[in-house]
Design a protein around this motif. Structure first.
Motif, PDB file in Angstrom:
ATOM      1  N   VAL A   1     -12.437  11.566   8.553  1.00 47.49           N
ATOM      2  CA  VAL A   1     -13.006  10.229   8.352  1.00 47.49           C
ATOM      3  C   VAL A   1     -11.967   9.158   8.688  1.00 47.49           C
ATOM      4  N   VAL A   2     -10.718   9.376   8.280  1.00 42.81           N
ATOM      5  CA  VAL A   2      -9.656   8.421   8.593  1.00 42.81           C
ATOM      6  C   VAL A   2      -9.436   8.337  10.099  1.00 42.81           C
ATOM      7  N   LEU A   3      -9.508   9.469  10.786  1.00 40.90           N
ATOM      8  CA  LEU A   3      -9.350   9.455  12.240  1.00 40.90           C
ATOM      9  C   LEU A   3     -10.494   8.687  12.903  1.00 40.90           C
ATOM     10  N   VAL A   4     -11.698   8.826  12.370  1.00 38.06           N
ATOM     11  CA  VAL A   4     -12.826   8.041  12.884  1.00 38.06           C
ATOM     12  C   VAL A   4     -12.572   6.555  12.640  1.00 38.06           C
ATOM     13  N   LEU A   5     -12.040   6.229  11.464  1.00 44.99           N
ATOM     14  CA  LEU A   5     -11.697   4.836  11.146  1.00 44.99           C
ATOM     15  C   LEU A   5     -10.678   4.297  12.143  1.00 44.99           C
TER      16      LEU A   5
ATOM     17  N   VAL B   1      -3.755   1.983  12.513  1.00 48.52           N
ATOM     18  CA  VAL B   1      -3.236   3.124  13.271  1.00 48.52           C
ATOM     19  C   VAL B   1      -1.975   3.688  12.617  1.00 48.52           C
ATOM     20  N   ALA B   2      -0.845   3.022  12.783  1.00 47.32           N
ATOM     21  CA  ALA B   2       0.457   3.621  12.482  1.00 47.32           C
ATOM     22  C   ALA B   2       0.618   3.984  11.006  1.00 47.32           C
ATOM     23  N   ALA B   3       0.656   2.972  10.130  1.00 52.33           N
ATOM     24  CA  ALA B   3       0.888   3.244   8.712  1.00 52.33           C
ATOM     25  C   ALA B   3      -0.252   4.056   8.112  1.00 52.33           C
ATOM     26  N   THR B   4      -1.478   3.784   8.569  1.00 53.01           N
ATOM     27  CA  THR B   4      -2.635   4.517   8.057  1.00 53.01           C
ATOM     28  C   THR B   4      -2.529   5.998   8.382  1.00 53.01           C
ATOM     29  N   LEU B   5      -2.212   6.312   9.628  1.00 49.76           N
ATOM     30  CA  LEU B   5      -2.110   7.707  10.034  1.00 49.76           C
ATOM     31  C   LEU B   5      -0.945   8.403   9.345  1.00 49.76           C
ATOM     32  N   ALA B   6       0.194   7.729   9.262  1.00 56.83           N
ATOM     33  CA  ALA B   6       1.361   8.343   8.622  1.00 56.83           C
ATOM     34  C   ALA B   6       1.088   8.654   7.151  1.00 56.83           C
ATOM     35  N   ALA B   7       0.519   7.692   6.423  1.00 58.58           N
ATOM     36  CA  ALA B   7       0.209   7.928   5.011  1.00 58.58           C
ATOM     37  C   ALA B   7      -0.842   9.016   4.854  1.00 58.58           C
ATOM     38  N   THR B   8      -1.808   9.058   5.760  1.00 60.90           N
ATOM     39  CA  THR B   8      -2.857  10.081   5.690  1.00 60.90           C
ATOM     40  C   THR B   8      -2.278  11.475   5.884  1.00 60.90           C
ATOM     41  N   LEU B   9      -1.359  11.624   6.833  1.00 62.20           N
ATOM     42  CA  LEU B   9      -0.756  12.937   7.073  1.00 62.20           C
ATOM     43  C   LEU B   9       0.088  13.377   5.885  1.00 62.20           C
ATOM     44  N   VAL B  10       0.821  12.435   5.272  1.00 65.68           N
ATOM     45  CA  VAL B  10       1.597  12.777   4.079  1.00 65.68           C
ATOM     46  C   VAL B  10       0.659  13.211   2.958  1.00 65.68           C
ATOM     47  N   ALA B  11      -0.433  12.489   2.784  1.00 64.50           N
ATOM     48  CA  ALA B  11      -1.396  12.846   1.746  1.00 64.50           C
ATOM     49  C   ALA B  11      -2.047  14.198   2.033  1.00 64.50           C
ATOM     50  N   PHE B  12      -2.304  14.484   3.302  1.00 68.24           N
ATOM     51  CA  PHE B  12      -2.913  15.762   3.673  1.00 68.24           C
ATOM     52  C   PHE B  12      -1.969  16.927   3.368  1.00 68.24           C
TER      53      PHE B  12
ATOM     54  N   SER C   1       0.828  -1.209   0.000  1.00 67.68           N
ATOM     55  CA  SER C   1       0.000   0.000   0.000  1.00 67.68           C
ATOM     56  C   SER C   1       0.859   1.255   0.000  1.00 67.68           C
ATOM     57  N   LEU C   2       1.984   1.226   0.721  1.00 71.76           N
ATOM     58  CA  LEU C   2       2.879   2.388   0.730  1.00 71.76           C
ATOM     59  C   LEU C   2       3.556   2.569  -0.630  1.00 71.76           C
ATOM     60  N   ILE C   3       3.853   1.472  -1.311  1.00 73.31           N
ATOM     61  CA  ILE C   3       4.448   1.583  -2.645  1.00 73.31           C
ATOM     62  C   ILE C   3       3.442   2.193  -3.621  1.00 73.31           C
ATOM     63  N   VAL C   4       2.188   1.734  -3.563  1.00 69.87           N
ATOM     64  CA  VAL C   4       1.146   2.319  -4.414  1.00 69.87           C
ATOM     65  C   VAL C   4       0.964   3.793  -4.079  1.00 69.87           C
ATOM     66  N   PHE C   5       0.968   4.092  -2.795  1.00 70.25           N
ATOM     67  CA  PHE C   5       0.846   5.477  -2.356  1.00 70.25           C
ATOM     68  C   PHE C   5       2.012   6.316  -2.867  1.00 70.25           C
TER      69      PHE C   5
ATOM     70  N   GLY D   1       9.247  10.102   2.435  1.00 75.17           N
ATOM     71  CA  GLY D   1      10.277   9.592   3.326  1.00 75.17           C
ATOM     72  C   GLY D   1       9.809   8.449   4.183  1.00 75.17           C
ATOM     73  N   ILE D   2       8.497   8.414   4.482  1.00 74.28           N
ATOM     74  CA  ILE D   2       7.949   7.342   5.309  1.00 74.28           C
ATOM     75  C   ILE D   2       8.149   5.985   4.650  1.00 74.28           C
ATOM     76  N   VAL D   3       8.132   5.947   3.304  1.00 71.20           N
ATOM     77  CA  VAL D   3       8.312   4.679   2.596  1.00 71.20           C
ATOM     78  C   VAL D   3       9.725   4.153   2.823  1.00 71.20           C
ATOM     79  N   GLY D   4      10.721   5.035   2.673  1.00 68.58           N
ATOM     80  CA  GLY D   4      12.092   4.614   2.895  1.00 68.58           C
ATOM     81  C   GLY D   4      12.352   4.196   4.327  1.00 68.58           C
ATOM     82  N   ALA D   5      11.813   4.955   5.291  1.00 70.97           N
ATOM     83  CA  ALA D   5      12.010   4.621   6.701  1.00 70.97           C
ATOM     84  C   ALA D   5      11.351   3.292   7.042  1.00 70.97           C
TER      85      ALA D   5
END
Length: 253
Positions: free
Chosen positions: A214-218, A185-196, A7-11, A85-89
């Motif tokens: 909506v993601v935070l509710v999820l 939680v972790a990867a979802t929130l990190a990817a969401t913040l990068v997208a935001f 999912s991070l690669i697609v992102f 950068g989150i993908v590399g880390a």
């Protein structure tokens, strides 16, 4: 691990396309860079990192700094080819995990992460949220939030059922596996913040504040629902593992 990585690669493919626009040549170059980058980090960096870390395994402080340096380098390499950068880390963490899993310095890194990085991460996230807007979104965007949560529940259930049947898991094991995979939680929130924080040339965000809420509710829903369902379904695994005659002898109903 596989779902987060893929999912991070697609992102990572979607972010530069949104930032600079779609082009066939740009997409081809991006795919080639990813095909080279991912094995380079997962296999090349893992061997190099293990070799370097072995040289300093008696010095915990240097070992700890080197672990952080390896992840920082992976993040910078990712950014150099327009990947978040989150993908590399994330890939660096997978790469060096085998080399550090039994070393005392890993405990320091885990302590540092749980007591420093993660709290700051959530504090920064909290600053992005307007409580009034958040609660308004629950009412005005309730169908969207419900659809996202339902899609996750159904998708995870289908995946657990397919994998469980392929490997011969019992019904109790399949439904427990489903509940274990629910929390996001972790990867979802990190990817969401990068997208935001990702904007196109017109200044529009990849996801707006409505979808962020909506993601935070999820996250809130699944982080509560997953452990509750696991606590309910996991005991059934014992009933499948223990023969009925032994259960009666032990007085188990």
């Amino acid at each position: 691990m596989l779902s987060d990585t893929l999912s991070l690669i697609v992102f990572a493919i979607c972010v530069p396309i949104y930032q600079s626009g779609f082009s066939v040549s740009g997409l081809v170059v991006q795919l080639i860079e990813i095909v080279i980058f991912v094995p380079l980090i997962l296999f090349g960096l893992s061997r190099l990192g293990a070799y370097i870390l072995r040289k300093f395994e008696d010095d915990q402080d240097a070992y700890f700094v080197l672990m952080l340096a390896i992840m920082a380098v992976a993040g910078l390499l990712a950014q150099s080819i327009n990947l978040p950068g989150i993908v590399g880390a994330f890939l660096a963490g997978l790469a060096v995990n085998a080399a550090v899993h039994d070393k005392p310095a890993k405990e320091k890194l885990e302590f540092f992460g749980t007591s420093f990085f993660i709290p700051i991460f959530f504090i920064v996230t909290g600053f992005l949220i307007d409580p009034l807007t958040f609660f308004e979104s629950l009412t005005t965007n309730f169908p969207l939030a419900s659809a996202v949560i339902l899609a996750l529940l159904v998708g995870k259930w289908i995946a657990a059922q397919i994998a469980g049947r392929v490997f011969g898991y019992t019904p109790a094991a399949r439904i427990t596996m489903w509940s274990l995979t629910l929390p996001q939680v972790a990867a979802t929130l990190a990817a969401t913040l990068v997208a935001f924080d990702t904007r196109n040339p017109a200044g529009q965000r990849l996801i707006d504040s409505r979808l962020l809420n909506v993601v935070l509710v999820l996250m809130l829903t699944t982080s509560i629902l997953g452990p509750v369902l696991t606590e309910h379904f996991a005991p059934r695994l014992l009933k499948d593992a223990i023969p009925p005659d032994r259960m009666k002898a032990a007085g188990t109903p």
